[in-house]
Write a protein that holds these residues in place. Structure first.
Motif, PDB file in Angstrom:
ATOM      1  N   HIS A 160      59.229  17.224  33.804  1.00  0.00           N
ATOM      2  CA  HIS A 160      59.318  18.550  34.442  1.00  0.00           C
ATOM      3  C   HIS A 160      60.749  18.892  34.807  1.00  0.00           C
ATOM      4  CE1 HIS A 160      55.255  20.036  34.800  1.00  0.00           C
ATOM      5  NE2 HIS A 160      54.846  18.849  35.219  1.00  0.00           N
ATOM      6  N   TYR A 161      60.954  20.167  35.066  1.00  0.00           N
ATOM      7  CA  TYR A 161      62.219  20.701  35.573  1.00  0.00           C
ATOM      8  C   TYR A 161      62.034  21.018  37.062  1.00  0.00           C
ATOM      9  CZ  TYR A 161      62.664  21.654  30.576  1.00  0.00           C
ATOM     10  OH  TYR A 161      62.686  21.550  29.210  1.00  0.00           O
ATOM     11  N   ARG A 162      63.118  21.045  37.806  1.00  0.00           N
ATOM     12  CA  ARG A 162      63.063  21.322  39.247  1.00  0.00           C
ATOM     13  C   ARG A 162      62.400  22.680  39.531  1.00  0.00           C
ATOM     14  NH1 ARG A 162      62.321  18.674  43.315  1.00  0.00           N
ATOM     15  NH2 ARG A 162      63.983  17.259  42.749  1.00  0.00           N
ATOM     16  N   PHE A 163      62.754  23.724  38.773  1.00  0.00           N
ATOM     17  CA  PHE A 163      62.196  25.049  39.060  1.00  0.00           C
ATOM     18  C   PHE A 163      60.675  25.059  38.891  1.00  0.00           C
ATOM     19  CE2 PHE A 163      63.227  25.309  34.531  1.00  0.00           C
ATOM     20  CZ  PHE A 163      62.084  25.895  33.995  1.00  0.00           C
ATOM     21  N   SER A 164      60.173  24.293  37.949  1.00  0.00           N
ATOM     22  CA  SER A 164      58.734  24.208  37.735  1.00  0.00           C
ATOM     23  C   SER A 164      58.043  23.521  38.912  1.00  0.00           C
ATOM     24  CB  SER A 164      58.448  23.446  36.443  1.00  0.00           C
ATOM     25  OG  SER A 164      57.077  23.363  36.212  1.00  0.00           O
ATOM     26  N   ALA A 173      44.563  28.041  38.796  1.00  0.00           N
ATOM     27  CA  ALA A 173      45.819  28.799  38.831  1.00  0.00           C
ATOM     28  C   ALA A 173      46.899  28.151  37.972  1.00  0.00           C
ATOM     29  CB  ALA A 173      46.306  28.930  40.277  1.00  0.00           C
ATOM     30  N   VAL A 174      47.047  26.833  38.059  1.00  0.00           N
ATOM     31  CA  VAL A 174      48.102  26.168  37.300  1.00  0.00           C
ATOM     32  C   VAL A 174      47.793  26.168  35.804  1.00  0.00           C
ATOM     33  CG1 VAL A 174      47.379  23.720  37.378  1.00  0.00           C
ATOM     34  CG2 VAL A 174      49.798  24.304  37.417  1.00  0.00           C
ATOM     35  N   THR A 175      46.537  26.014  35.451  1.00  0.00           N
ATOM     36  CA  THR A 175      46.171  26.039  34.032  1.00  0.00           C
ATOM     37  C   THR A 175      46.405  27.418  33.452  1.00  0.00           C
ATOM     38  OG1 THR A 175      44.540  24.304  34.381  1.00  0.00           O
ATOM     39  CG2 THR A 175      44.299  25.619  32.385  1.00  0.00           C
ATOM     40  N   ASP A 176      46.031  28.451  34.178  1.00  0.00           N
ATOM     41  CA  ASP A 176      46.258  29.820  33.723  1.00  0.00           C
ATOM     42  C   ASP A 176      47.758  30.083  33.534  1.00  0.00           C
ATOM     43  OD1 ASP A 176      45.317  32.592  33.198  1.00  0.00           O
ATOM     44  OD2 ASP A 176      46.460  33.017  35.029  1.00  0.00           O
ATOM     45  N   ALA A 177      48.567  29.652  34.498  1.00  0.00           N
ATOM     46  CA  ALA A 177      50.016  29.870  34.410  1.00  0.00           C
ATOM     47  C   ALA A 177      50.622  29.085  33.247  1.00  0.00           C
ATOM     48  CB  ALA A 177      50.689  29.474  35.725  1.00  0.00           C
ATOM     49  N   LYS A 178      50.215  27.843  33.064  1.00  0.00           N
ATOM     50  CA  LYS A 178      50.746  27.036  31.959  1.00  0.00           C
ATOM     51  C   LYS A 178      50.461  27.702  30.611  1.00  0.00           C
ATOM     52  CE  LYS A 178      50.658  22.377  33.922  1.00  0.00           C
ATOM     53  NZ  LYS A 178      52.046  22.016  33.624  1.00  0.00           N
ATOM     54  N   LEU A 179      49.237  28.194  30.432  1.00  0.00           N
ATOM     55  CA  LEU A 179      48.886  28.818  29.160  1.00  0.00           C
ATOM     56  C   LEU A 179      49.557  30.178  29.002  1.00  0.00           C
ATOM     57  CD1 LEU A 179      45.137  27.793  28.983  1.00  0.00           C
ATOM     58  CD2 LEU A 179      47.087  26.743  27.805  1.00  0.00           C
ATOM     59  N   HIS A 180      49.808  30.864  30.105  1.00  0.00           N
ATOM     60  CA  HIS A 180      50.483  32.158  30.037  1.00  0.00           C
ATOM     61  C   HIS A 180      51.966  32.006  29.651  1.00  0.00           C
ATOM     62  CE1 HIS A 180      51.584  36.277  31.025  1.00  0.00           C
ATOM     63  NE2 HIS A 180      52.606  35.766  31.688  1.00  0.00           N
ATOM     64  N   TYR A 181      52.686  31.119  30.348  1.00  0.00           N
ATOM     65  CA  TYR A 181      54.125  30.977  30.126  1.00  0.00           C
ATOM     66  C   TYR A 181      54.462  30.080  28.938  1.00  0.00           C
ATOM     67  CZ  TYR A 181      54.658  33.416  34.507  1.00  0.00           C
ATOM     68  OH  TYR A 181      54.591  34.359  35.487  1.00  0.00           O
ATOM     69  N   ASN A 182      53.645  29.089  28.651  1.00  0.00           N
ATOM     70  CA  ASN A 182      53.822  28.208  27.491  1.00  0.00           C
ATOM     71  C   ASN A 182      55.255  27.672  27.371  1.00  0.00           C
ATOM     72  OD1 ASN A 182      52.825  26.835  25.259  1.00  0.00           O
ATOM     73  ND2 ASN A 182      53.438  28.452  23.850  1.00  0.00           N
ATOM     74  N   PHE A 183      55.787  27.157  28.487  1.00  0.00           N
ATOM     75  CA  PHE A 183      57.174  26.700  28.542  1.00  0.00           C
ATOM     76  C   PHE A 183      57.317  25.288  27.999  1.00  0.00           C
ATOM     77  CE2 PHE A 183      61.284  25.831  30.492  1.00  0.00           C
ATOM     78  CZ  PHE A 183      61.917  27.051  30.328  1.00  0.00           C
ATOM     79  N   TRP A 184      58.396  25.046  27.241  1.00  0.00           N
ATOM     80  CA  TRP A 184      58.574  23.740  26.626  1.00  0.00           C
ATOM     81  C   TRP A 184      58.971  22.660  27.624  1.00  0.00           C
ATOM     82  CZ3 TRP A 184      63.208  24.187  22.691  1.00  0.00           C
ATOM     83  CH2 TRP A 184      64.347  24.624  23.324  1.00  0.00           C
ATOM     84  N   ARG A 185      58.562  21.470  27.327  1.00  0.00           N
ATOM     85  CA  ARG A 185      58.829  20.300  28.154  1.00  0.00           C
ATOM     86  C   ARG A 185      60.253  19.796  27.905  1.00  0.00           C
ATOM     87  NH1 ARG A 185      54.951  18.387  31.810  1.00  0.00           N
ATOM     88  NH2 ARG A 185      52.915  19.176  31.207  1.00  0.00           N
ATOM     89  N   PRO A 186      60.782  18.973  28.832  1.00  0.00           N
ATOM     90  CA  PRO A 186      62.123  18.412  28.632  1.00  0.00           C
ATOM     91  C   PRO A 186      62.278  17.673  27.292  1.00  0.00           C
ATOM     92  CG  PRO A 186      61.487  18.114  30.904  1.00  0.00           C
ATOM     93  CD  PRO A 186      60.279  18.669  30.184  1.00  0.00           C
ATOM     94  N   ILE A 187      61.267  16.932  26.866  1.00  0.00           N
ATOM     95  CA  ILE A 187      61.395  16.190  25.612  1.00  0.00           C
ATOM     96  C   ILE A 187      61.654  17.136  24.432  1.00  0.00           C
ATOM     97  CG2 ILE A 187      58.908  16.105  25.106  1.00  0.00           C
ATOM     98  CD1 ILE A 187      59.414  13.235  24.030  1.00  0.00           C
TER      99      ILE A 187
END
Length: 143
Positions: A113-117, A6-20
């Motif tokens: 990471h961000y808090r919402f994540s 589930a987390v891998t699928d979501a990460k690849l779907h949203y492709n959100f940038w990291r704090p760095i």
């Protein structure tokens, strides 16, 4: 396994940038109020996959849901945890939820990471763990 899928699928779907990436590229986010800091570095190494949702958080929350189904929210003497990456002192955390929260906070304090994540990762993990305990785990008759 369900949590990892589930987390891998979501990460690849949203492709959100990291704090760095966000901090170093603050001039490119469409908000004139943010400024880049090209030299910013997180405290821990940034993983090489998208940020959202938090993988450590989903795994901890799913494990926590299974542990709570087995031993309750606050095992006698607390939950004893230790890093598997290097020699570290054993920590005693009073409740399983507090352990899940400490895993989540460590990813924010580490700068990856961000808090919402983390909140979303924890909720996904909790639901997946509860689903697994409700449908797969069976009581064993002690007799």
């Amino acid at each position: 396994d369900d949590a990892i899928v589930a987390v891998t699928d979501a990460k690849l779907h949203y492709n959100f940038w990291r704090p760095i990436v966000a901090i170093r590229n603050g001039a490119d986010d469409g908000n004139r109020a943010t400024a880049p800091d090209a030299g910013w570095t997180p405290l821990i190494q940034t993983p090489n996959h998208p940020e959202y949702p938090c993988g450590h958080c989903i795994r901890a929350a799913a494990s926590g849901a299974v542990l709570k189904a087995e031993v309750g929210e606050a095992p006698p003497g607390g939950l004893r945890v230790q890093s598997g990456l290097h020699v570290s002192p054993v920590q005693v955390v009073p409740t399983i939820d507090e352990w899940v929260s400490s895993v989540s906070n460590s990813r924010i304090y580490g700068g990856v990471h961000y808090r919402f994540s983390n909140d979303v990762g924890e909720e996904m993990g909790r639901r997946i763990g509860e689903m697994a305990t409700g449908s797969l785990m069976q009581s064993i008759d002690p007799e």
